[in-house]
Design an enzyme around this catalytic site. Structure first.
Site, PDB file in Angstrom:
ATOM      1  CB  THR A  30      -0.942  -0.015   1.243  1.00  0.00           C
ATOM      2  OG1 THR A  30      -1.595  -1.169   1.345  1.00  0.00           O
ATOM      3  CG2 THR A  30      -1.773   1.238   1.395  1.00  0.00           C
ATOM      4  CG  ASP A  74      -1.267  -7.691  -1.931  1.00  0.00           C
ATOM      5  OD1 ASP A  74      -2.420  -6.942  -1.769  1.00  0.00           O
ATOM      6  OD2 ASP A  74      -0.858  -8.472  -0.881  1.00  0.00           O
ATOM      7  CB  SER A  75       3.309  -8.139   1.335  1.00  0.00           C
ATOM      8  OG  SER A  75       2.178  -8.386   2.048  1.00  0.00           O
ATOM      9  CB  THR A 106       1.319  -4.125   6.696  1.00  0.00           C
ATOM     10  OG1 THR A 106       0.008  -4.110   6.042  1.00  0.00           O
ATOM     11  CG2 THR A 106       1.734  -2.755   6.622  1.00  0.00           C
ATOM     12  CG  ASP A 107      -1.799  -7.896   4.308  1.00  0.00           C
ATOM     13  OD1 ASP A 107      -2.092  -7.352   5.029  1.00  0.00           O
ATOM     14  OD2 ASP A 107      -2.359  -7.966   3.031  1.00  0.00           O
ATOM     15  CD  GLN A 295      -4.241 -21.758  19.015  1.00  0.00           C
ATOM     16  OE1 GLN A 295      -5.281 -21.139  19.124  1.00  0.00           O
ATOM     17  NE2 GLN A 295      -4.268 -23.063  18.368  1.00  0.00           N
ATOM     18  CB  CYS A 296      -0.601 -16.894  24.229  1.00  0.00           C
ATOM     19  SG  CYS A 296      -1.731 -17.916  25.316  1.00  0.00           S
TER      20      CYS A 296
HETATM   21  N1  ASP Z   1      -2.427  -6.267   1.114  1.00  0.00           N
HETATM   22  C1  ASP Z   1      -1.160  -5.184   1.308  1.00  0.00           C
HETATM   23  C2  ASP Z   1       0.119  -6.210   1.455  1.00  0.00           C
HETATM   24  O1  ASP Z   1       0.324  -6.579   2.231  1.00  0.00           O
HETATM   25  C3  ASP Z   1      -1.461  -4.238   2.480  1.00  0.00           C
HETATM   26  C4  ASP Z   1      -0.175  -3.578   2.770  1.00  0.00           C
HETATM   27  O2  ASP Z   1       0.386  -3.188   2.060  1.00  0.00           O
HETATM   28  O3  ASP Z   1      -0.334  -3.056   4.048  1.00  0.00           O
HETATM   29  O4  ASP Z   1       0.661  -5.803   0.244  1.00  0.00           O
END
Ligand code: ASP
Length: 360
Positions: A30, A74-75, A106-107, A295-296
Site C-alpha cells: 500500500t 501485494d505482499s 504489511t500483510d 497461539q497466545c
Molecule cells: N495487502 C497489502 C500488502 O500486504 C497491505 C499493505 O500493504 O499493507 O501488500
C-alpha cells in the site's frame, strides 16, 4: 520477478558526499500507491518520481537511491525466491550504502523481516522494513512518517560513526521493532505492529529514543554472509477444539513434509488423545521436526507445566520458547534450506541465530 535497475531519485540533485547514503527498495504494498481519482483504485507510483509524491524528502539530510520490484507486489504474493532477490539487492549494494529501507506490504512483513534476519548473517548495517495502512498518495496517509523516519533510522549513526541499529527491523508509527520479533496485529489501526516478547529497539516521538541495551551489535569484523536458500516443505498447523484425527493425519502425512509449526494453547498445551500423540510421535520418527508455538501473542512455551504439554515433549515435539509463528516457520525454512539433518535442526531451532529467541 525482475528488479529494475536503480533509479536515482536525486537524478537532478547533486549528491552530498558528507551525508549518509540510504537505498530504498520498494517491493510493493500500500505504501507505494496513490488513489486513482476516477476509479478509486490504488495504483503503484513510479519510485523514480518519489520526490514528487513526497517532497518532504528534500529536507531529509540523506542521499538516497531507489530500486523497485517490477511489478510491485501485494505482499500476499511474497515468497522465498523474492526474499533471495532482496538479499541479492542488499548484498550487491552493501558497500555503497549506510543503510537500507525496504518498503513492503504489511500483510507478510513480519515473515520477510524474519527471513532477511536469518539470510543476512553478520549484518552490520540497518535494514528497516516499513509500509503503511493508507497509500502514500492519500491525504491522511501514515506512509510519509513511516518512510521518512525509516530513512532517518537507516542513516542514524552513534558518536563514533557506527550504525545505531545494525539489525533487520520493522518501523511502524513510533516504534522500531526487531523484525523477527514483530507481528502484524491490526488491519485497521495505524499502529499495526507489535513485538509482544521483545521490547522496541527505539521509540519515536519528538526525538528518537534508542533502547541501546536491546540492540544487537555484531562483535566481530566479519564480512556480511548472505544465504539464499530456503526449504519450503513446512506447514503451520493451528489446533482448535474439535480438530479431527483425519485432518491431523492428512497434514502430518504429506509425503515431502519436513517441518511443522504446531500452534497450541497457552504455555504450549494440546490434546492428550492417543491418536493425536501417536500421529505426532510417528511424524517425528519419520524425520519431521515439530515445533510447538503458542497461539497466545505473549509469553513462552513451557511444556513441563501441564500434563498436556508434557505429553507433547514425550512425542518428540520441541517447544519454540518465545518465538513468533512467523519467526519459527521461517527459521525452519532457513535451516532446511542449508541442508541440516533433523537432529541438527532440532538443536539449532533452540539456538539464537538473529535475536529471534530468548535463550536463558
Ligand atoms: N495487502 C497489502 C500488502 O500486504 C497491505 C499493505 O500493504 O499493507 O501488500
Amino acid at each position: 520477478m525482475l528488479i529494475n535497475p536503480a533509479h536515482n531519485a536525486f537524478a537532478s540533485t547533486p549528491i552530498k558526499p558528507e551525508l549518509p547514503h540510504v537505498l530504498i527498495i520498494y517491493t510493493g504494498g500500500t505504501i507505494g500507491m496513490v488513489q486513482n481519482p476516477h476509479t478509486g483504485a490504488h495504483e503503484p507510483i513510479d519510485f523514480s518520481h518519489l520526490l514528487s509524491h513526497v517532497p518532504e524528502l528534500q529536507s531529509v539530510s540523506v542521499n538516497f537511491n531507489t530500486i523497485q520490484f517490477n511489478p510491485p507486489l501485494d505482499s500476499a504474493n511474497m515468497n522465498p525466491t523474492l526474499w533471495a532477490n532482496m538479499v541479492h539487492v542488499i548484498v550487491d549494494n552493501y558497500d555503497k550504502y549506510d543503510g537500507f529501507v525496504v518498503l513492503h506490504g504489511t500483510d507478510t512483513m513480519a515473515y520477510t523481516a524474519s527471513a532477511l534476519s536469518y539470510m543476512l548473517q553478520n549484518l552490520a548495517k540497518p535494514v528497516i522494513l516499513t509500509g503503511s495502512q493508507l497509500p502514500i498518495g492519500v491525504l491522511r496517509t501514515d506512509g510519509k512518517e513511516n518512510l521518512i523516519t525509516s530513512i532517518e533510522i537507516a542513516a542514524a549513526k552513534d558518536r563514533i560513526g557506527m550504525p545505531m541499529v545494525p539489525e533487520v527491523c520493522i518501523y511502524f508509527q513510533g516504534a522500531l521493532f526487531r523484525g523477527n520479533r514483530a507481528k502484524k496485529l491490526s488491519s485497521e489501526e495505524f499502529k499495526a505492529f507489535s513485538s509482544p516478547n521483545y521490547p522496541p529497539l527505539a521509540r519515536v516521538g519528538v526525538h528518537i529514543t534508542w533502547a541501546h541495551h536491546h540492540i544487537n551489535h555484531i562483535s566481530n569484523e566479519d564480512q556480511i554472509k548472505p544465504f539464499y536458500k530456503m526449504g519450503t516443505d513446512v506447514v503451520v498447523l493451528r489446533l482448535f477444539p474439535g480438530i479431527t484425527q483425519q485432518t491431523i493425519e492428512a497434514v502430518l502425512g504429506i509425503p515431502s513434509l519436513r517441518g511443522v509449526v504446531l500452534e497450541t494453547y497457552g504455555a504450549g498445551n494440546a490434546m492428550t488423545y492417543d491418536w493425536f500423540l501417536n500421529a505426532l510421535h510417528n511424524a517425528v520418527k519419520r524425520g519431521i521436526i515439530i515445533m510447538n508455538v503458542s497461539q497466545c501473542l505473549g509469553g513462552s512455551v513451557e511444556m513441563g507445566i501441564y500434563e498436556t504439554g508434557n505429553q507433547l515433549s514425550k512425542a518428540g515435539v520441541i517447544g519454540a520458547m518465545d518465538m513468533t509463528t512467523e519467526a519459527t516457520v521461517v527459521k525452519l525454512m532457513f535451516l532446511l534450506g542449508q541442508g541440516y539433518s533433523q537432529s541438527e535442526i532440532e538443536k539449532l531451532m533452540l539456538q539464537n541465530i538473529s535475536g529471534e529467541i530468548t535463550v536463558q
